[in-house]
Scaffold this motif. Sequence first.
Motif, PDB file in Angstrom:
ATOM      1  N   ARG A 199       0.919  -0.901   0.427  1.00 37.83           N
ATOM      2  CA  ARG A 199      -0.211  -0.049  -0.191  1.00 37.83           C
ATOM      3  C   ARG A 199       0.860   1.386   0.247  1.00 37.83           C
ATOM      4  O   ARG A 199       1.603   1.471   0.726  1.00 37.83           O
ATOM      5  CB  ARG A 199      -1.301   0.367   1.164  1.00 37.83           C
ATOM      6  CG  ARG A 199      -2.429   1.027   1.297  1.00 37.83           C
ATOM      7  CD  ARG A 199      -2.615   1.485   2.742  1.00 37.83           C
ATOM      8  NE  ARG A 199      -1.589   1.216   3.979  1.00 37.83           N
ATOM      9  CZ  ARG A 199      -1.995   1.650   4.925  1.00 37.83           C
ATOM     10  NH1 ARG A 199      -3.202   1.359   5.120  1.00 37.83           N
ATOM     11  NH2 ARG A 199      -1.073   1.733   5.745  1.00 37.83           N
ATOM     12  N   TYR A 200       0.517   2.163  -0.762  1.00 33.01           N
ATOM     13  CA  TYR A 200       1.851   3.315  -1.430  1.00 33.01           C
ATOM     14  C   TYR A 200       0.800   4.442  -0.704  1.00 33.01           C
ATOM     15  O   TYR A 200      -0.825   4.484  -1.815  1.00 33.01           O
ATOM     16  CB  TYR A 200       2.284   3.653  -2.092  1.00 33.01           C
ATOM     17  CG  TYR A 200       3.341   3.144  -2.854  1.00 33.01           C
ATOM     18  CD1 TYR A 200       4.498   2.668  -2.879  1.00 33.01           C
ATOM     19  CD2 TYR A 200       3.019   1.147  -3.240  1.00 33.01           C
ATOM     20  CE1 TYR A 200       5.895   2.254  -3.658  1.00 33.01           C
ATOM     21  CE2 TYR A 200       4.001   0.458  -3.782  1.00 33.01           C
ATOM     22  CZ  TYR A 200       5.016   0.787  -3.565  1.00 33.01           C
ATOM     23  OH  TYR A 200       6.337   0.235  -4.006  1.00 33.01           O
ATOM     24  N   GLN A 201       1.632   5.494   0.040  1.00 29.81           N
ATOM     25  CA  GLN A 201       0.565   6.313   0.764  1.00 29.81           C
ATOM     26  C   GLN A 201       1.497   7.896   0.097  1.00 29.81           C
ATOM     27  O   GLN A 201       2.511   7.621  -0.259  1.00 29.81           O
ATOM     28  CB  GLN A 201      -0.734   6.182   1.962  1.00 29.81           C
ATOM     29  CG  GLN A 201      -1.524   5.365   2.185  1.00 29.81           C
ATOM     30  CD  GLN A 201      -2.105   5.482   3.001  1.00 29.81           C
ATOM     31  OE1 GLN A 201      -1.123   5.116   4.698  1.00 29.81           O
ATOM     32  NE2 GLN A 201      -3.408   4.689   3.428  1.00 29.81           N
ATOM     33  N   LYS A 202       1.676   8.269   0.579  1.00 31.60           N
ATOM     34  CA  LYS A 202       1.918  10.087   0.735  1.00 31.60           C
ATOM     35  C   LYS A 202       2.644   9.893   0.845  1.00 31.60           C
ATOM     36  O   LYS A 202       3.930   8.918   2.121  1.00 31.60           O
ATOM     37  CB  LYS A 202       1.025  11.358   1.454  1.00 31.60           C
ATOM     38  CG  LYS A 202       1.797  12.505   1.938  1.00 31.60           C
ATOM     39  CD  LYS A 202       1.431  13.162   3.058  1.00 31.60           C
ATOM     40  CE  LYS A 202       2.437  14.646   3.445  1.00 31.60           C
ATOM     41  NZ  LYS A 202       1.756  15.345   4.504  1.00 31.60           N
ATOM     42  N   SER A 203       3.787  10.370   0.075  1.00 25.87           N
ATOM     43  CA  SER A 203       5.763  10.536   0.829  1.00 25.87           C
ATOM     44  C   SER A 203       6.082   9.034  -0.236  1.00 25.87           C
ATOM     45  O   SER A 203       7.367   9.271  -0.098  1.00 25.87           O
ATOM     46  CB  SER A 203       5.358  11.093   1.532  1.00 25.87           C
ATOM     47  OG  SER A 203       5.365  11.987   1.669  1.00 25.87           O
ATOM     48  N   ASN A 204       5.103   8.031  -0.132  1.00 24.63           N
ATOM     49  CA  ASN A 204       6.405   6.592  -0.355  1.00 24.63           C
ATOM     50  C   ASN A 204       6.609   6.610  -1.847  1.00 24.63           C
ATOM     51  O   ASN A 204       5.984   7.776  -2.637  1.00 24.63           O
ATOM     52  CB  ASN A 204       5.118   5.681  -0.224  1.00 24.63           C
ATOM     53  CG  ASN A 204       4.364   5.562   1.814  1.00 24.63           C
ATOM     54  OD1 ASN A 204       3.469   4.550   1.507  1.00 24.63           O
ATOM     55  ND2 ASN A 204       5.212   5.907   1.938  1.00 24.63           N
ATOM     56  N   ARG A 205       8.055   6.022  -1.608  1.00 28.69           N
ATOM     57  CA  ARG A 205       7.943   5.399  -3.141  1.00 28.69           C
ATOM     58  C   ARG A 205       9.030   4.638  -3.205  1.00 28.69           C
ATOM     59  O   ARG A 205       9.170   4.007  -2.411  1.00 28.69           O
ATOM     60  CB  ARG A 205       8.802   6.823  -3.242  1.00 28.69           C
ATOM     61  CG  ARG A 205       9.867   7.402  -2.370  1.00 28.69           C
ATOM     62  CD  ARG A 205      10.987   8.931  -2.824  1.00 28.69           C
ATOM     63  NE  ARG A 205      11.724   8.687  -4.143  1.00 28.69           N
ATOM     64  CZ  ARG A 205      13.219   8.650  -4.548  1.00 28.69           C
ATOM     65  NH1 ARG A 205      13.776   8.375  -2.204  1.00 28.69           N
ATOM     66  NH2 ARG A 205      14.048   8.542  -5.033  1.00 28.69           N
ATOM     67  N   ILE A 206      10.132   4.797  -3.913  1.00 27.85           N
ATOM     68  CA  ILE A 206      11.539   3.203  -4.524  1.00 27.85           C
ATOM     69  C   ILE A 206      12.567   4.372  -4.932  1.00 27.85           C
ATOM     70  O   ILE A 206      11.553   4.097  -6.455  1.00 27.85           O
ATOM     71  CB  ILE A 206      11.057   2.422  -5.142  1.00 27.85           C
ATOM     72  CG1 ILE A 206       9.867   1.553  -4.167  1.00 27.85           C
ATOM     73  CG2 ILE A 206      12.111   1.053  -5.047  1.00 27.85           C
ATOM     74  CD1 ILE A 206       9.536  -0.258  -4.196  1.00 27.85           C
ATOM     75  N   ALA A 207      13.232   4.583  -5.590  1.00 29.47           N
ATOM     76  CA  ALA A 207      14.695   4.963  -5.607  1.00 29.47           C
ATOM     77  C   ALA A 207      15.041   4.046  -6.664  1.00 29.47           C
ATOM     78  O   ALA A 207      14.743   2.512  -6.823  1.00 29.47           O
ATOM     79  CB  ALA A 207      15.428   5.211  -4.978  1.00 29.47           C
ATOM     80  N   LYS A 208      14.933   4.585  -8.033  1.00 30.33           N
ATOM     81  CA  LYS A 208      15.685   2.863  -9.010  1.00 30.33           C
ATOM     82  C   LYS A 208      16.871   2.309  -8.148  1.00 30.33           C
ATOM     83  O   LYS A 208      17.512   2.482  -7.171  1.00 30.33           O
ATOM     84  CB  LYS A 208      16.729   4.504  -9.589  1.00 30.33           C
ATOM     85  CG  LYS A 208      17.588   3.731 -11.418  1.00 30.33           C
ATOM     86  CD  LYS A 208      17.959   4.632 -11.401  1.00 30.33           C
ATOM     87  CE  LYS A 208      18.990   3.752 -13.264  1.00 30.33           C
ATOM     88  NZ  LYS A 208      19.558   4.297 -14.090  1.00 30.33           N
ATOM     89  N   HIS A 209      16.470   1.165  -8.736  1.00 30.12           N
ATOM     90  CA  HIS A 209      17.979  -0.113  -8.446  1.00 30.12           C
ATOM     91  C   HIS A 209      17.002  -1.144  -9.759  1.00 30.12           C
ATOM     92  O   HIS A 209      16.422  -1.099  -9.972  1.00 30.12           O
ATOM     93  CB  HIS A 209      16.811  -0.495  -6.910  1.00 30.12           C
ATOM     94  CG  HIS A 209      15.241  -0.777  -6.802  1.00 30.12           C
ATOM     95  ND1 HIS A 209      14.096  -0.267  -6.624  1.00 30.12           N
ATOM     96  CD2 HIS A 209      14.846  -2.194  -6.376  1.00 30.12           C
ATOM     97  CE1 HIS A 209      12.525  -0.886  -6.620  1.00 30.12           C
ATOM     98  NE2 HIS A 209      12.867  -2.332  -6.835  1.00 30.12           N
ATOM     99  N   GLY A 210      17.825  -2.667  -8.960  1.00 33.27           N
ATOM    100  CA  GLY A 210      18.169  -3.531 -10.040  1.00 33.27           C
ATOM    101  C   GLY A 210      17.258  -4.489  -9.792  1.00 33.27           C
ATOM    102  O   GLY A 210      17.030  -5.427  -9.970  1.00 33.27           O
ATOM    103  N   ASP A 211      16.385  -4.935  -8.393  1.00 34.25           N
ATOM    104  CA  ASP A 211      15.900  -5.491  -7.827  1.00 34.25           C
ATOM    105  C   ASP A 211      16.788  -6.679  -7.864  1.00 34.25           C
ATOM    106  O   ASP A 211      16.119  -8.311  -7.302  1.00 34.25           O
ATOM    107  CB  ASP A 211      14.635  -6.435  -8.115  1.00 34.25           C
ATOM    108  CG  ASP A 211      13.321  -5.852  -7.999  1.00 34.25           C
ATOM    109  OD1 ASP A 211      12.958  -5.118  -6.753  1.00 34.25           O
ATOM    110  OD2 ASP A 211      12.642  -6.044  -8.479  1.00 34.25           O
ATOM    111  N   THR A 212      17.836  -6.791  -7.884  1.00 32.64           N
ATOM    112  CA  THR A 212      19.055  -7.660  -7.319  1.00 32.64           C
ATOM    113  C   THR A 212      18.833  -8.754  -5.842  1.00 32.64           C
ATOM    114  O   THR A 212      18.720  -7.363  -5.023  1.00 32.64           O
ATOM    115  CB  THR A 212      20.436  -7.550  -7.416  1.00 32.64           C
ATOM    116  OG1 THR A 212      20.731  -7.146  -9.173  1.00 32.64           O
ATOM    117  CG2 THR A 212      21.285  -8.885  -7.185  1.00 32.64           C
TER     118      THR A 212
END
Length: 344
Positions: A199-212
Amino acid sequence: MASPREAFLSKTSRRSQWLARVLVALTLVGAACSSLPYKHAFVGSRVADARPRATVIPRREAPSVVVDLAPELMFMKRDRSGPVQMMGPKFWDEVEQQGLQQVLASNKGIVQVLNLLPGVLASQTLARLQGLSEHEWTQENNKGTILDQAIDSLTSVLRGPGKTAEYSYATHNGHAIKGAAGVIESLVGDAVLNLKAARYQKSNRIAKHGDTGSSIAGMFTRTPDGQHIPVGTKLRRKFAFIWYLTRDWKETYGGCLVDHGSGDARTIVPQFNSAVIFEVPRDHEVTEMVEGSPSRYTVFGWFYEVVPASEVLMPRDHELAEVAEGSKSRYTVFGWFYETTPAS
C-alpha cells in the motif's frame, strides 16, 4: 368496398414489398461490412481450472489501442516506447506453451499484461486489502537508525548502483492475497514465489534499483509443483512481478513504475488488474506519491531460482590463535558484507 379476398391480397403484397426492401438493405450493409478488417476481443469464461481462459469473438469497432492483425499474436501495443502489452488470456496461453522465461526473452525482458486474472478475483482482492485494519499492515523503509543509513550508504558505494534502494511503503503478507497467490504461482511451476501486498500513500516511493537479491530456503520451502527445496539452499531472484489493483489511476498521483531497463526511462501508469513482469536484474523505480492522491494497492514479489552449487560461496572455516601472555595488544577492524533485498 374491397372484398375480403382483395383486402388480404393487398395486405400480403405490401408485406412482400416491405420484406424485399429489408433484404436489399441487409445485403448492402453486409457487402459494405465485409470490406472492414476484423479485430479481436476477449470474453472471459468461468471454468473450473485455475488458469483464466477466453473465447475469441470478432468485432468491427475500432479498438482503443493498436492491435496486431496477426491472429497468432494478439499482442497489444500502446506505443513503440513502452513494453509489449498482452491480453491476459493470450499471455497465459503463451506461458503454457513456451514458459515464462521464453515469453520474457522474446519481448526484451519485460511484458505488461492487461486483465491478468478474472475481474471478480481482482475486485475481491482489492476489497480485502482496503478492508484491512492498520495493524495488519507493516510499515517498511530503509531509513532506520543513523547507523543503518551509514551501512546502506557504504553498501551502495561498494556494490554499485542498482543494488540498494531508498524505499517506503506498507506491506501485508496474509489472508487477503492467498486466493490470488494460488493462481499467480502457477506462472512458473519450478520456481519459489514470494508475494506480498503493498500500500503506497503520501510520500511513499522506491528509488532506482535493479531488484538483485537472494534468500535462503527454510524448512518448508517448496515450489508450486511440490518440489521440496533443502533447508539452507541459496535462492536468487529471477523474475519480478507487480499486479496493480487500483482503479482509474493517474500519472499525476505518483506511484508509477519507471522502467530504465531499455536505456531511456519509460513510465508505466498502473491499470486495474494489469501486471508488469520482468527479468531480474532490471533497473526501475516507483515515483513518489503525491499528497491527496488515493492509496495505491499492488501485489508484488519475485520468482526465485536455486543458485547452482558451483556459484555458491561456501563458508570458510577458520580460527584465531591464542594470544601469548606478555604480548602486545592486537587491534583490528572486522565485519561482514551483507546482501540487500530491496522491494519493488
